[in-house]
Scaffold this active site. Structure first.
Site, PDB file in Angstrom:
ATOM      1  N   ASP A  46       0.834  -1.211   0.000  1.00  0.00           N
ATOM      2  CA  ASP A  46       0.000   0.000   0.000  1.00  0.00           C
ATOM      3  C   ASP A  46       0.867   1.258   0.000  1.00  0.00           C
ATOM      4  OD1 ASP A  46       0.869  -0.104   2.601  1.00  0.00           O
ATOM      5  OD2 ASP A  46      -1.122  -0.059   3.524  1.00  0.00           O
ATOM      6  N   SER A  47       2.195   1.089   0.044  1.00  0.00           N
ATOM      7  CA  SER A  47       3.091   2.235  -0.179  1.00  0.00           C
ATOM      8  C   SER A  47       2.865   2.796  -1.583  1.00  0.00           C
ATOM      9  CB  SER A  47       4.561   1.849   0.025  1.00  0.00           C
ATOM     10  OG  SER A  47       4.898   0.706  -0.724  1.00  0.00           O
ATOM     11  N   ASP A  85      -1.276  -6.563  -0.342  1.00  0.00           N
ATOM     12  CA  ASP A  85      -1.319  -5.821   0.916  1.00  0.00           C
ATOM     13  C   ASP A  85      -2.747  -5.373   1.215  1.00  0.00           C
ATOM     14  OD1 ASP A  85      -0.185  -4.672   3.129  1.00  0.00           O
ATOM     15  OD2 ASP A  85       0.899  -3.097   2.044  1.00  0.00           O
ATOM     16  N   LYS A 115      -1.001  -9.890   3.002  1.00  0.00           N
ATOM     17  CA  LYS A 115      -0.279  -9.234   4.107  1.00  0.00           C
ATOM     18  C   LYS A 115      -1.232  -8.364   4.926  1.00  0.00           C
ATOM     19  CE  LYS A 115       2.850  -5.682   3.648  1.00  0.00           C
ATOM     20  NZ  LYS A 115       2.375  -4.639   4.594  1.00  0.00           N
ATOM     21  N   GLU A 117      -1.231  -5.802   8.462  1.00  0.00           N
ATOM     22  CA  GLU A 117      -0.510  -5.157   9.564  1.00  0.00           C
ATOM     23  C   GLU A 117      -1.176  -5.599  10.871  1.00  0.00           C
ATOM     24  OE1 GLU A 117       0.083  -0.915   9.088  1.00  0.00           O
ATOM     25  OE2 GLU A 117       0.861  -1.174   7.050  1.00  0.00           O
ATOM     26  N   GLU A 184       9.060  -4.881  10.160  1.00  0.00           N
ATOM     27  CA  GLU A 184       9.453  -3.543   9.677  1.00  0.00           C
ATOM     28  C   GLU A 184      10.039  -2.712  10.816  1.00  0.00           C
ATOM     29  OE1 GLU A 184       6.787  -1.430   7.063  1.00  0.00           O
ATOM     30  OE2 GLU A 184       7.948   0.428   7.245  1.00  0.00           O
TER      31      GLU A 184
HETATM   32  O1  KIV Z   1       3.609  -1.134   1.568  1.00  0.00           O
HETATM   33  C1  KIV Z   1       4.756  -1.598   1.451  1.00  0.00           C
HETATM   34  O2  KIV Z   1       5.410  -1.492   0.400  1.00  0.00           O
HETATM   35  C2  KIV Z   1       5.317  -2.291   2.593  1.00  0.00           C
HETATM   36  C3  KIV Z   1       6.781  -2.555   2.567  1.00  0.00           C
HETATM   37  C4  KIV Z   1       7.559  -1.314   2.727  1.00  0.00           C
HETATM   38  C5  KIV Z   1       7.154  -3.605   3.503  1.00  0.00           C
HETATM   39  O3  KIV Z   1       4.614  -2.600   3.510  1.00  0.00           O
END
Ligand code: KIV
Length: 285
Positions: A46-47, A85, A115, A117, A184
């Protein structure tokens, strides 16, 4: 390893002390290049909200956006282990909604791993998604989706008490069915303890070299970012930004000077048709 990399291959890599290379990547074109590099894992993180859309946090990423870009990466990289994510509010409301959203990544984007959190209240989400038959990556340590509550990010596990809590959380993720962990910003010593005590592959994002694998975001690896303060743990393996800017500037120059396009870049009317057209145009003069 088999052609298609699965969670079993990553577990095998951990058992044989092989290191796993992973990257956060968000688009078809870049994912093609990643796939050609032999990388084992792509996370469509989600980055993307920050690095593709320009927001200042990951929070604006939506399910529809994440599913669309995860499917694009899968089309480019059919054989990598693809991690999707779960964005902010896709799993925090109810457990059934979390399972349904996780399932969208599998059915609409062919993701291999989901994934999440994780803090203690979300262990039941890990369990429900895992019980539904999906492989879960428990993301612990710095959790960018909690920026609103934390204010800023700092290293995790710096005191014995914080470290103990993280280790217990990692254990609880595994107990709930997580197939892999992402750590992280966890201090190296604690990341090593977690990696050594669990049987599943542990991927480090700024948590040191003792984990089973490493992940960085593609724009950092490629040196694409000019206005972004990279985190302490990031490393650029090339500096593409100046080369790309130079290529764009050359394009601008050639368009303005008329050097581009040349005749070789043009389509042409069929032989004899120009004369016919000239005659036809006379009739409407
Ligand atoms: O969103 C993302 O790209 C991440 C990584 C930085 C681990 O969670």
């Amino acid at each position: 390893m088999s052609a298609k990399i699965t969670i079993s291959d990553l577990i095998e890599a951990k058992r044989s002390a092989g290191k796993i290379a992973a990257i956060s990547c968000y688009d078809y074109t870049t994912a093609k290049l990643v796939a050609a590099s032999g990388m084992e894992m792509i996370l469509v993180g989600d980055s993307a909200a920050q690095l593709m859309l320009g927001y200042d946090s990951t929070l604006p990423a939506t399910m529809d956006f994440m599913v669309a870009i995860t499917a694009a990466v899968r089309r480019a990289a059919p054989d990598v282990c693809l991690v999707a994510d779960m964005p902010f509010l896709s799993y925090q409301l109810t457990v059934p909604q979390a399972v349904a959203n996780a399932g969208r990544f599998v059915t609409e984007a062919s993701a291999d791993i989901i994934k999440i959190e994780v803090t203690r209240p979300y262990i039941d989400v890990v369990k429900a998604v895992s019980d539904a038959g999906m492989a879960v990556m428990g993301h612990i340590g710095i959790r960018p989706q909690s920026i609103g509550k934390l204010g800023k990010f700092k290293a995790e596990g710096t005191t014995a008490q914080m470290a103990f809590e993280l280790i217990r959380l990692a254990d609880d993720c595994i107990e709930a069915g997580a197939s892999t962990l992402l750590l992280e910003g966890i201090v190296r010593e604690v990341a090593k303890i977690i990696t050594d005590r669990v049987d599943v592959p542990v991927i480090s994002c700024g948590s040191g070299p003792d984990c089973d694998g490493q992940i960085l975001v593609a724009p950092d690896v490629l040196g694409l970012l000019t206005d972004h303060k990279a985190p302490k743990f990031a490393k650029s393996f090339t500096q593409l930004a100046p080369q790309i800017t130079e290529a764009f500037a050359e394009y601008v120059k050639q368009v303005r000077s008329g050097k581009f396009p040349e005749d070789t870049h043009c389509f042409h009317i069929k032989t004899g048709q120009l004369e016919n057209l000239t005659d036809a145009l006379k009739t409407i003069e």
